[in-house]
Design an enzyme around this catalytic site. Structure first.
Site, PDB file in Angstrom:
ATOM      1  N   GLU A 192       0.945  -1.129  -0.123  1.00 18.10           N
ATOM      2  CA  GLU A 192       0.037  -0.021   0.068  1.00 18.10           C
ATOM      3  C   GLU A 192       0.795   1.106   0.023  1.00 18.10           C
ATOM      4  O   GLU A 192       1.855   1.443   0.818  1.00 18.10           O
ATOM      5  CB  GLU A 192      -1.155   0.068   1.281  1.00 18.10           C
ATOM      6  CG  GLU A 192      -1.661   1.322   1.378  1.00 18.10           C
ATOM      7  CD  GLU A 192      -2.414   1.422   2.844  1.00 18.10           C
ATOM      8  OE1 GLU A 192      -3.374   2.078   2.737  1.00 18.10           O
ATOM      9  OE2 GLU A 192      -2.044   0.311   3.754  1.00 18.10           O
ATOM     10  N   LYS A 199      -9.503   2.815  -3.179  1.00 18.16           N
ATOM     11  CA  LYS A 199      -9.957   2.434  -1.955  1.00 18.16           C
ATOM     12  C   LYS A 199     -11.807   2.786  -1.536  1.00 18.16           C
ATOM     13  O   LYS A 199     -11.707   4.124  -1.881  1.00 18.16           O
ATOM     14  CB  LYS A 199      -9.169   2.642  -0.647  1.00 18.16           C
ATOM     15  CG  LYS A 199      -9.634   2.079   0.672  1.00 18.16           C
ATOM     16  CD  LYS A 199      -8.575   2.377   1.844  1.00 18.16           C
ATOM     17  CE  LYS A 199      -8.734   1.461   2.886  1.00 18.16           C
ATOM     18  NZ  LYS A 199      -7.789   1.890   3.878  1.00 18.16           N
ATOM     19  N   CYS A 255      -5.713  -2.453   2.615  1.00 17.03           N
ATOM     20  CA  CYS A 255      -5.369  -2.436   3.924  1.00 17.03           C
ATOM     21  C   CYS A 255      -6.388  -2.961   4.816  1.00 17.03           C
ATOM     22  O   CYS A 255      -6.749  -4.334   4.557  1.00 17.03           O
ATOM     23  CB  CYS A 255      -5.475  -0.673   4.371  1.00 17.03           C
ATOM     24  SG  CYS A 255      -4.821  -0.415   6.190  1.00 17.03           S
TER      25      CYS A 255
END
Length: 533
Positions: free
Chosen positions: A290, A354, A407
């Site tokens: 990430e 995301k 994440c």
């Protein structure tokens, strides 16, 4: 056991609160990195006995008993979440001069909030409480509702749901393929609470027999499913896709230093260019964690050129990066926590943003109000990140498709929609360097593994400091890099999904199990009322 149970039931005041707190805290030993699932037998046995003594003020009526049970569950939950989530405070010490003031909020404030759900669990159970094995069904029902709610209320945070403690190894993970994490949680609470029946005798034979059958079914189904599965390949298999995961172990303070950005980028490139071990197969796909690219890559064409120089013909880089988007004249640009797919010519061929952002880490809920109170993002991005309206699949050259989870999106089973059926693997990129050498990275990894089992897909996981791994659809580790182990690992994944139950089927089984517990508890409660009246 009967004498001990009686003494626990009769506790009151501060000693009672201490035992409830410690009972919850002991349960954290069932979580990674310890994985001592038997700790939950102690936790829930004590909780049942404490609930048996949760009468409240005799003159206060039903509300007093409800309030007493809620308080008991809250203290139990507070102990569990403090012991299981204390490491979150480590993220605030990376920039301690700016965020150390919030340390008590992370270490105690968040557990105090999450404990409200466990207070609700015991309060619901108290409504259906009886003197036989029906009361442990009532507790299982209450915790099932509470953990389900914890998955989405106030954006959700189902970290360390009780069911994870019942799945420390692949043998014990397979039930998640049928029931999902919340269904496993319901049955786990029933089984973990069963020893309490030994201390009170009522309903002991029936309750212990049912709990033993459920535990044996849990293990037996795991053994059956693993036996039927193909063996985990010990070496790259011909015909599959070879993936290289780069684990650079970049200190978080260094990642925030502008002067280090070029050096960090070159470290990623150098690791990516390492030759395969023992003359092995060249990787087809290279995965970076990430936000590995330490700048806006679309504004740095030289960076794309360097990537093209390092990648061999036909290779693909899948990397976490920050994406910027022009919001129009007079408005600040929007920033997204993203994943890019970059081919060997330095072209971005696919991207995904995301969807589920971290509150107070990537955005500020109720931003205008809270900023006026001095609360700001814990990231160096003006205005924070913007959530994508929908999840885009990552399509690689050659047609292979990955389902991206950035994440902590991997902890939400409901984040994975029906479009997962069209993909060949789950891809989770993360940066757990914020949390240091604590239980956090190990807990995060286990939850990502359960997503692989639930969806019958291999998992490719790239983490800055670990734990990076390739996991098969049964939760078994193919290859991995432990926490703080700098380097690369190559592994081959073959095929795509294995036979599994759909998300809607798992959800249906969860509600079926939950309603079964409710029925057992309700029948037991009716019988209890009949006997006492």
């Amino acid at each position: 056991m009967e004498r001990l149970a009686g003494r626990i039931m009769l506790l009151w005041g501060f000693p009672r609160a201490v035992i409830a707190f410690l009972a919850g805290a002991v349960g954290a030993l069932a979580l990674p990195p310890f994985g001592f699932f038997a700790a939950f037998f102690i936790s829930f046995t004590l909780l049942v006995w404490l609930m048996d003594g949760s009468t409240g003020n005799p003159d206060g009526g039903i509300w007093a008993r409800f309030r007493s049970a809620f308080w008991l569950g809250w203290v139990f939950g507070f102990g569990y979440f403090v012991a299981g989530l204390w490491w979150l405070g480590n993220a605030l010490l990376v920039e301690a001069d700016e965020f150390a003031w919030a340390l008590p909020l992370a270490v105690f404030g968040l557990p105090a909030y999450l404990a409200l759900f466990y207070g609700l669990a015991t309060a619901l159970a108290r409504i259906l409480w009886s003197d036989g094995f029906g009361r442990i069904a009532a507790l299982a029902f209450g915790f099932g509702i509470a953990e389900w709610l914890r998955g989405f209320v106030a954006t959700g945070f189902p970290w360390n749901a009780i069911g994870y403690g019942a799945m420390p190894m692949p043998l014990m993970m397979q039930s998640a393929a049928v029931l999902g994490i919340f269904g496993v949680t319901v049955l786990s609470v029933f089984v973990f609470s069963a020893p309490a029946l030994i201390g009170t005798r009522k309903g002991m034979r029936t309750g212990l027999t049912l709990a033993a059958l459920l535990f044996c079914a849990h293990l037996g189904y795991g053994a059956y499913r693993l036996h039927a599965a193909d063996a985990v390949p010990a070496a790259p298999a011909e015909g599959g896709t070879t993936v290289r995961i780069v684990q650079p172990v970049i200190d978080q303070a260094r990642k925030l230093d502008d002067a280090e950005r070029a050096a960090i980028f070159e470290e990623h490139l150098a690791l990516s260019a390492l030759p395969p071990e023992n003359g092995g197969r060249r990787p087809d796909i290279v995965v970076w964690p990430e936000t590995s690219v330490p700048f806006i890559i679309t504004q740095n064409p030289d960076a794309l050129t360097r990537i093209a120089e390092v990648l061999q013909d036909g290779q693909v880089l899948v990397t976490g990066a920050v994406r910027s988007e022009d919001a129009g004249a007079g408005f600040a640009p929007r920033f997204y926590n993203s994943i890019y797919v970059i081919d060997s010519e330095g072209q971005i061929v696919s991207a995904s943003d995301k969807v589920h952002l971290v509150p107070f880490g990537e955005y500020v809920p109720y931003e205008d109000l809270l900023r006026s109170l001095g609360i700001s993002d814990a990231i160096a991005m003006p205005g924070g990140f913007t959530a994508a309206p929908a999840r885009a699949m990552l399509t690689l050259p050659g047609g292979r498709t990955f389902y991206p989870l950035i994440c902590y999106e991997a902890i939400f089973p409901d984040e994975i929609g029906d479009d997962v059926e069209r993909t060949s693997a789950l891809l989770n990129v993360t940066n757990d360097g914020w949390f240091g050498a604590t239980p956090g990275p190990y807990q995060h990894f286990q939850q990502a593994r359960i997503r692989a089992v639930e969806n019958g897909l291999p998992l490719i996981r790239g983490a800055n400091t670990g734990i990076s791994a390739v996991v098969d659809p049964y939760g078994r580790l193919i290859r991995g890099l432990d926490y703080n182990q700098k380097g690369v690992m190559d592994a081959t994944i073959a095929g795509g999904a294995v036979p599994h139950w759909s998300r809607s089927t798992r959800e249906g089984y969860f509600w079926l199990v939950l309603l079964s517990m409710l029925l057992i508890a309700a029948v037991s409660r009716v019988g209890f009322n009949f006997r006492t009246n």
